[in-house]
Design a protein around this motif. Structure first.
Motif, PDB file in Angstrom:
ATOM      1  N   ALA A 258     -41.807   4.779  -2.240  1.00 18.90           N
ATOM      2  CA  ALA A 258     -40.871   3.515  -2.680  1.00 18.90           C
ATOM      3  C   ALA A 258     -39.632   3.418  -1.936  1.00 18.90           C
ATOM      4  O   ALA A 258     -39.373   2.296  -1.448  1.00 18.90           O
ATOM      5  N   ARG A 259     -38.990   4.174  -1.898  1.00 20.39           N
ATOM      6  CA  ARG A 259     -37.682   4.523  -1.010  1.00 20.39           C
ATOM      7  C   ARG A 259     -37.849   4.069   0.387  1.00 20.39           C
ATOM      8  O   ARG A 259     -37.077   3.254   0.908  1.00 20.39           O
ATOM      9  N   SER A 260     -38.656   4.788   0.832  1.00 19.86           N
ATOM     10  CA  SER A 260     -38.949   4.424   2.262  1.00 19.86           C
ATOM     11  C   SER A 260     -39.560   2.955   2.571  1.00 19.86           C
ATOM     12  O   SER A 260     -39.234   2.207   3.619  1.00 19.86           O
ATOM     13  N   LEU A 261     -40.115   2.389   1.878  1.00 18.59           N
ATOM     14  CA  LEU A 261     -40.739   0.761   1.973  1.00 18.59           C
ATOM     15  C   LEU A 261     -39.480   0.229   1.722  1.00 18.59           C
ATOM     16  O   LEU A 261     -39.087  -0.774   2.591  1.00 18.59           O
ATOM     17  N   ASP A 284     -34.903  -2.045 -11.455  1.00 15.90           N
ATOM     18  CA  ASP A 284     -34.799  -1.375 -12.578  1.00 15.90           C
ATOM     19  C   ASP A 284     -34.331   0.046 -12.270  1.00 15.90           C
ATOM     20  O   ASP A 284     -34.947   0.421 -11.304  1.00 15.90           O
ATOM     21  N   PRO A 285     -33.223   0.480 -12.951  1.00 17.88           N
ATOM     22  CA  PRO A 285     -32.708   1.721 -12.364  1.00 17.88           C
ATOM     23  C   PRO A 285     -33.284   2.971 -12.994  1.00 17.88           C
ATOM     24  O   PRO A 285     -32.901   4.061 -12.540  1.00 17.88           O
ATOM     25  N   ASN A 293     -39.746  -5.993 -11.357  1.00 17.91           N
ATOM     26  CA  ASN A 293     -38.405  -5.351 -11.134  1.00 17.91           C
ATOM     27  C   ASN A 293     -38.659  -3.926 -10.650  1.00 17.91           C
ATOM     28  O   ASN A 293     -38.778  -3.085 -11.805  1.00 17.91           O
ATOM     29  N   ALA A 294     -38.567  -3.758  -9.465  1.00 20.10           N
ATOM     30  CA  ALA A 294     -39.114  -2.455  -8.796  1.00 20.10           C
ATOM     31  C   ALA A 294     -38.207  -1.178  -9.555  1.00 20.10           C
ATOM     32  O   ALA A 294     -37.045  -1.349  -9.314  1.00 20.10           O
ATOM     33  N   GLY A 295     -38.847  -0.092  -9.908  1.00 22.82           N
ATOM     34  CA  GLY A 295     -38.086   0.810 -10.135  1.00 22.82           C
ATOM     35  C   GLY A 295     -37.440   1.631  -8.872  1.00 22.82           C
ATOM     36  O   GLY A 295     -38.016   1.759  -7.784  1.00 22.82           O
ATOM     37  N   VAL A 296     -36.167   1.800  -9.135  1.00 20.51           N
ATOM     38  CA  VAL A 296     -35.384   2.319  -7.633  1.00 20.51           C
ATOM     39  C   VAL A 296     -34.208   3.504  -8.151  1.00 20.51           C
ATOM     40  O   VAL A 296     -34.000   3.534  -9.568  1.00 20.51           O
ATOM     41  N   HIS A 300     -29.361   4.843  -3.995  1.00 22.66           N
ATOM     42  CA  HIS A 300     -29.897   4.691  -3.033  1.00 22.66           C
ATOM     43  C   HIS A 300     -30.206   3.136  -2.471  1.00 22.66           C
ATOM     44  O   HIS A 300     -29.928   2.707  -1.376  1.00 22.66           O
ATOM     45  N   VAL A 301     -30.591   2.499  -3.466  1.00 26.08           N
ATOM     46  CA  VAL A 301     -30.780   1.173  -3.132  1.00 26.08           C
ATOM     47  C   VAL A 301     -29.751   0.129  -2.887  1.00 26.08           C
ATOM     48  O   VAL A 301     -29.721  -0.696  -2.187  1.00 26.08           O
ATOM     49  N   LEU A 302     -28.445   0.624  -3.442  1.00 29.23           N
ATOM     50  CA  LEU A 302     -27.245  -0.059  -3.184  1.00 29.23           C
ATOM     51  C   LEU A 302     -26.682   0.479  -1.861  1.00 29.23           C
ATOM     52  O   LEU A 302     -25.627  -0.111  -1.428  1.00 29.23           O
ATOM     53  N   SER A 303     -27.110   1.713  -1.448  1.00 25.43           N
ATOM     54  CA  SER A 303     -26.785   1.962  -0.044  1.00 25.43           C
ATOM     55  C   SER A 303     -27.688   1.138   1.210  1.00 25.43           C
ATOM     56  O   SER A 303     -27.476   1.294   2.267  1.00 25.43           O
TER      57      SER A 303
END
Length: 388
Positions: A258-261, A284-285, A293-296, A300-303
């Motif tokens: 998910a992070r890489s996508l 979703d945090p 609302n993808a789990g993140v 990371h996502v705010l960067s």
């Protein structure tokens, strides 16, 4: 406090009063769908129709040339959004003085799953979820990144909000859904959302797991759930059912995918967009959660993105992890359902926004200007006027 209302093109196209009516709510922005999943939607004020049935996931503008020769490609809309419905609606809304941002639904496409079943998430029992494209598959990822770019960076748009940019799983508002007979809880939902397609089997192997043994372990772990035994909440419930080591390994694989996508899609959109174009993710945090609302991972996502849109109808608690890990200038948009018939609280919108601001919200999202009743919209107008 900047506010934006979600809108479908069919709320606007063919209704000359719609754009002005939305602007009169007091919002400065609209988040207008440019790529959307199948739905049946009410249009209570439209002069030509009351129900719109979008029979499959589609883009709401003409499909671009980038897709020529590719197997996986967006589907054009039918008569619910013909031609460049997005562009026509965007022009009308901009003409009413509103900023237009795109609303892009990504990893949620039942028609693609039906026509190309190998693209779907496959659970530990071998059941396919046609609504849920597996985001670990290279061809699916390429499709999602291409769709994110094309649907996000539409003419005149000042930004985008990317929905379902992550794992989709069992939970899904499906036609005549009858999956609530057993209370799965978060732990059961997670286990039933683990994917065992060939790409994910390879990924589990990279974590040192035997995918056949893992699938068998998942099935054994779910046996008490099927008997009606509550597994417990949160990640602790997953660890209780599957064991801590196995649970951590599955999450490591899925989180990395998910992070890489998210990184790839946001970078691609940013490279195609004009300067100042804002990119937000519906999020979703809790990283192991699945859905729109993808789990993140909040930090990371705010960067990666310019901010997030966070569901707050049930309370502002999900904002806190983002606020705690926020970067200066990040957008934390609190999303409130304002359709009372869908569980919204338009009469309490002012108080709900105040609580969200205390938790770090910097903007407000209103779901949904086209679906709400006149009474709901009147209450929203009054609340926004009080908020200033």
């Amino acid at each position: 406090m900047k506010s934006s209302a979600f809108v479908y093109p069919w709320d606007v196209v063919g209704d000359p009063e719609s754009a002005g009516r939305i602007a009169a709510l007091g919002v400065r922005q609209v988040t207008l769908a440019s790529a959307y999943h199948s739905t049946r939607a009410l249009t209570p004020r439209h002069p030509r129709h009351r129900i719109v049935t979008a029979s499959h996931a589609s883009v709401l503008y003409p499909v671009g040339e980038r897709w020529q020769g590719r197997t996986l490609r967006p589907y054009p809309a039918g008569d619910w959004a013909p031609g460049d419905a997005f562009g026509e609606a965007a022009d009308a809304l901009a003409g009413a003085g509103l900023d237009v941002h795109t609303w892009v639904v990504l990893a949620h496409n039942s028609r693609m799953g039906e026509e190309f079943p190998d693209t779907s998430v496959v659970n530990a029992y071998g059941d396919r979820y046609p609504w849920a494209p597996c985001i670990a598959q290279p061809d699916t990822r390429a499709y999602l990144v291409g769709l994110a770019v094309e649907a996000a960076v539409r003419p005149g748009a000042g930004g985008t909000e990317l929905e379902s940019l992550g794992w989709y799983g069992l939970a899904h508002l499906h036609a005549h859904d009858k999956t609530a007979g057993v209370g799965l809880g978060e732990a059961g939902q997670y286990l039933m959302s683990l994917c065992f397609c060939p790409s994910c089997r390879t990924g589990f192997g990279q974590q040192g797991l035997d995918p056949e043994e893992l699938a068998d372990s998942v099935r054994r772990a779910l046996e008490p759930v099927w008997r009606g035994e509550a597994p417990g909440g949160g990640w602790e419930g997953v660890e209780k059912l599957l064991g801590g080591e196995l649970a951590a390994a599955t999450r490591a694989w899925r989180d990395s995918v998910a992070r890489s996508l998210q990184e790839e899609a946001v970078a691609a959109v940013r490279s195609a967009a004009p300067e100042g174009f804002r990119i937000l993710l519906h999020a979703d945090p809790v990283s192991y959660h699945c859905g729109a609302n993808a789990g993140v991972d909040p930090a990371h996502v705010l960067s990666v993105a310019d901010g997030v849109v966070v569901p707050c109808t049930g309370g502002p608690g999900l904002l806190t992890p983002f606020a705690d890990r926020g970067i200066d200038g990040s957008v934390l948009a609190a999303n409130f359902t304002v359709v009372s018939g869908m569980g919204g609280r338009p009469a309490e919108l002012g108080e709900d926004v105040a609580r969200a601001v205390e938790r770090g919200a910097t903007e407000v999202r209103l779901y949904h200007a086209g679906l709400a009743s006149d009474e709901d919209l009147s209450l929203v107008t009054q609340a926004l006027a009080r908020l200033g």
